[in-house]
Design a protein around this motif. Sequence first.
Motif, PDB file in Angstrom:
ATOM      1  N   ALA A   2       0.829  -1.201   0.000  1.00  0.00           N
ATOM      2  CA  ALA A   2       0.000   0.000   0.000  1.00  0.00           C
ATOM      3  C   ALA A   2       0.867   1.256   0.000  1.00  0.00           C
ATOM      4  N   ARG A   3       0.432   2.237  -0.756  1.00  0.00           N
ATOM      5  CA  ARG A   3       1.154   3.506  -0.824  1.00  0.00           C
ATOM      6  C   ARG A   3       0.864   4.328   0.427  1.00  0.00           C
ATOM      7  N   ARG A   4       1.915   4.923   0.950  1.00  0.00           N
ATOM      8  CA  ARG A   4       1.747   5.777   2.134  1.00  0.00           C
ATOM      9  C   ARG A   4       1.165   7.117   1.712  1.00  0.00           C
ATOM     10  N   ARG A   5       0.159   7.553   2.428  1.00  0.00           N
ATOM     11  CA  ARG A   5      -0.450   8.836   2.126  1.00  0.00           C
ATOM     12  C   ARG A   5       0.300   9.939   2.850  1.00  0.00           C
ATOM     13  N   ARG A   6       0.699  10.954   2.082  1.00  0.00           N
ATOM     14  CA  ARG A   6       1.429  12.072   2.667  1.00  0.00           C
ATOM     15  C   ARG A   6       0.472  13.069   3.296  1.00  0.00           C
ATOM     16  N   VAL A   7       0.901  13.634   4.394  1.00  0.00           N
ATOM     17  CA  VAL A   7       0.086  14.659   5.063  1.00  0.00           C
ATOM     18  C   VAL A   7       0.127  15.922   4.216  1.00  0.00           C
ATOM     19  N   PRO A   8      -1.014  16.494   3.840  1.00  0.00           N
ATOM     20  CA  PRO A   8      -1.003  17.703   3.002  1.00  0.00           C
ATOM     21  C   PRO A   8      -0.396  18.890   3.746  1.00  0.00           C
ATOM     22  N   TRP A   9       0.273  19.743   2.968  1.00  0.00           N
ATOM     23  CA  TRP A   9       0.953  20.899   3.573  1.00  0.00           C
ATOM     24  C   TRP A   9      -0.026  21.845   4.255  1.00  0.00           C
ATOM     25  N   TRP A  10      -1.231  21.974   3.707  1.00  0.00           N
ATOM     26  CA  TRP A  10      -2.179  22.902   4.326  1.00  0.00           C
ATOM     27  C   TRP A  10      -2.566  22.427   5.727  1.00  0.00           C
ATOM     28  N   LEU A  11      -2.647  21.112   5.924  1.00  0.00           N
ATOM     29  CA  LEU A  11      -2.981  20.591   7.254  1.00  0.00           C
ATOM     30  C   LEU A  11      -1.824  20.812   8.230  1.00  0.00           C
ATOM     31  N   VAL A  12      -0.598  20.646   7.735  1.00  0.00           N
ATOM     32  CA  VAL A  12       0.569  20.948   8.571  1.00  0.00           C
ATOM     33  C   VAL A  12       0.546  22.409   9.005  1.00  0.00           C
ATOM     34  N   ALA A  13       0.210  23.299   8.073  1.00  0.00           N
ATOM     35  CA  ALA A  13       0.150  24.734   8.391  1.00  0.00           C
ATOM     36  C   ALA A  13      -0.905  25.024   9.442  1.00  0.00           C
ATOM     37  N   VAL A  14      -2.061  24.369   9.343  1.00  0.00           N
ATOM     38  CA  VAL A  14      -3.127  24.576  10.336  1.00  0.00           C
ATOM     39  C   VAL A  14      -2.663  24.123  11.717  1.00  0.00           C
ATOM     40  N   VAL A  15      -2.045  22.939  11.787  1.00  0.00           N
ATOM     41  CA  VAL A  15      -1.594  22.400  13.075  1.00  0.00           C
ATOM     42  C   VAL A  15      -0.539  23.312  13.704  1.00  0.00           C
ATOM     43  N   VAL A  16       0.421  23.745  12.892  1.00  0.00           N
ATOM     44  CA  VAL A  16       1.487  24.608  13.411  1.00  0.00           C
ATOM     45  C   VAL A  16       0.910  25.935  13.902  1.00  0.00           C
ATOM     46  N   THR A  17      -0.003  26.520  13.133  1.00  0.00           N
ATOM     47  CA  THR A  17      -0.612  27.795  13.532  1.00  0.00           C
ATOM     48  C   THR A  17      -1.356  27.666  14.852  1.00  0.00           C
ATOM     49  N   VAL A  18      -2.129  26.616  14.985  1.00  0.00           N
ATOM     50  CA  VAL A  18      -2.876  26.399  16.237  1.00  0.00           C
ATOM     51  C   VAL A  18      -1.922  26.205  17.411  1.00  0.00           C
ATOM     52  N   LEU A  19      -0.865  25.433  17.212  1.00  0.00           N
ATOM     53  CA  LEU A  19       0.075  25.155  18.296  1.00  0.00           C
ATOM     54  C   LEU A  19       0.754  26.422  18.814  1.00  0.00           C
ATOM     55  N   VAL A  20       1.251  27.277  17.873  1.00  0.00           N
ATOM     56  CA  VAL A  20       1.973  28.470  18.335  1.00  0.00           C
ATOM     57  C   VAL A  20       1.036  29.458  19.014  1.00  0.00           C
ATOM     58  N   LEU A  21      -0.232  29.458  18.609  1.00  0.00           N
ATOM     59  CA  LEU A  21      -1.184  30.363  19.253  1.00  0.00           C
ATOM     60  C   LEU A  21      -1.604  29.835  20.621  1.00  0.00           C
ATOM     61  N   VAL A  22      -1.853  28.535  20.712  1.00  0.00           N
ATOM     62  CA  VAL A  22      -2.308  27.943  21.971  1.00  0.00           C
ATOM     63  C   VAL A  22      -1.207  27.962  23.019  1.00  0.00           C
ATOM     64  N   THR A  23       0.026  27.679  22.593  1.00  0.00           N
ATOM     65  CA  THR A  23       1.138  27.634  23.537  1.00  0.00           C
ATOM     66  C   THR A  23       1.661  29.009  23.917  1.00  0.00           C
ATOM     67  N   GLY A  24       1.252  30.032  23.183  1.00  0.00           N
ATOM     68  CA  GLY A  24       1.731  31.378  23.481  1.00  0.00           C
ATOM     69  C   GLY A  24       3.096  31.675  22.902  1.00  0.00           C
ATOM     70  N   ALA A  25       3.617  30.786  22.043  1.00  0.00           N
ATOM     71  CA  ALA A  25       4.912  31.058  21.411  1.00  0.00           C
ATOM     72  C   ALA A  25       4.851  32.333  20.584  1.00  0.00           C
ATOM     73  N   LEU A  26       3.689  32.598  19.984  1.00  0.00           N
ATOM     74  CA  LEU A  26       3.442  33.877  19.311  1.00  0.00           C
ATOM     75  C   LEU A  26       2.536  34.701  20.213  1.00  0.00           C
ATOM     76  N   PRO A  27       3.060  35.765  20.824  1.00  0.00           N
ATOM     77  CA  PRO A  27       2.254  36.575  21.742  1.00  0.00           C
ATOM     78  C   PRO A  27       0.984  37.093  21.079  1.00  0.00           C
ATOM     79  N   THR A  28      -0.032  37.303  21.885  1.00  0.00           N
ATOM     80  CA  THR A  28      -1.339  37.716  21.368  1.00  0.00           C
ATOM     81  C   THR A  28      -1.262  39.022  20.592  1.00  0.00           C
ATOM     82  N   ASP A  29      -0.524  39.993  21.119  1.00  0.00           N
ATOM     83  CA  ASP A  29      -0.418  41.280  20.418  1.00  0.00           C
ATOM     84  C   ASP A  29       0.252  41.122  19.053  1.00  0.00           C
ATOM     85  N   ASP A  30       1.293  40.278  19.001  1.00  0.00           N
ATOM     86  CA  ASP A  30       1.970  40.036  17.720  1.00  0.00           C
ATOM     87  C   ASP A  30       1.038  39.333  16.741  1.00  0.00           C
ATOM     88  N   ALA A  31       0.246  38.395  17.244  1.00  0.00           N
ATOM     89  CA  ALA A  31      -0.698  37.674  16.382  1.00  0.00           C
ATOM     90  C   ALA A  31      -1.753  38.619  15.823  1.00  0.00           C
TER      91      ALA A  31
END
Length: 389
Positions: A2-31
């Motif tokens: 079976a061929r391995r399905r690659r994770v789409p880049w747009w989904l990676v972008a969504v996950v990364v964006t949510v993580l930096v906002l939830v963890t506070g790595a990107l301050p609220t004012d900067d966001a």
Amino acid sequence: MARRRRVPWWLVAVVVTVLVLVTGALPTDDARELAERTLPVLVFVAALTVVAELCAGAGLFDAAAGLAARLAGGRRWVLWALVVVLAIVSTAVLSLDTTAVLLTPVVIALARRTRTSPLPFALAVLALANTASLVLPVSNLTNLLADHTLRAAGVGYLALMWAPALVAIVVTVAFLGVRDRRALAGRFDPQPPHPVRDRPLLLVCALAVGALAVVFVAGAEPAPTAVVTAAVLLAATLARHQKLPVAARDLVPWRTLVVVLGLFVVVATAHAQGLGQVLGQAAGTGDGPASLLRIAAVGALASNGMNNLPAYLALEPAAGAEPLRVAALLVGTGVGPLITPWGSLATVLWWQRCRTLMLDVPAGTIVRQGLVLAPLAVVAATLALVAAA
């Protein structure tokens, strides 16, 4: 197996964006500040993509290429020169990504139809999609980001950028013309024009693009103007009972926009964590000729290393609110990303189109063209900026 399905880049972008906002790595004012600057830009890109797709569906690009073939009178170098003009106008008014996606297949088909080698035509589109992207604020996403800063400083984009934009184009055309002069020699047999499917709709699209060019030069707000134009063309297409050029769900390039937003968020987060200091030291200070060449060079190197959009955002604080430094950075991130296949989104899209159309363009071909053209165009455009200032 079976061929391995690659994770789409747009989904990676969504996950990364949510993580930096939830963890506070990107301050609220900067966001919040990032959203205020980038969301109107992304709305503009979405609307302009709809405009470009509907124009392509109506046959506007095909009609322009057919007109070029007729005007060329069987002379290959004249046909190439008219394709160059078409690429410049398309990039200036409809953006470099539109040129890469929609003009590339038309130009390759035109070359094959006239029994001309398609590679010089395709490489001209690639080069000009980048180097002609300084003409108007709407020609490149980085220009739109910079226009916000320039307006705040009371400086008009055209008044500042006309000289480097003109010189970048002239250098590019001269380089390409000299390099490809042998492939462009000789004549071709003109082919009968393709029939126009819906002439009234084609006329509406042509008038809309012409109107866009006028109002953008006049300084109209890009996002609302593009949204209104997209709505008008969509209504005209549906009123003429014409099929949409792509599926309705794909008319707006939401996946690409999500990835671009993710890039913006990653760069803003890196800045909040100290990246700005490192890049600020590399870019230096001052607005003398040497200083402007330095920040342009750093912008070009960073663009070829990671991509011009994050490179511009990462280096923007180093440019500050000084218009000449902002302009030099635009030269580096707009004209410079010609060396690597990932240097700009337009190059990535262009390469994908070439593969789809069975035109094999090795990465080495892109690199060799960029290694010569990028330094020439960046240095010449920066010096033109200094001279005009």
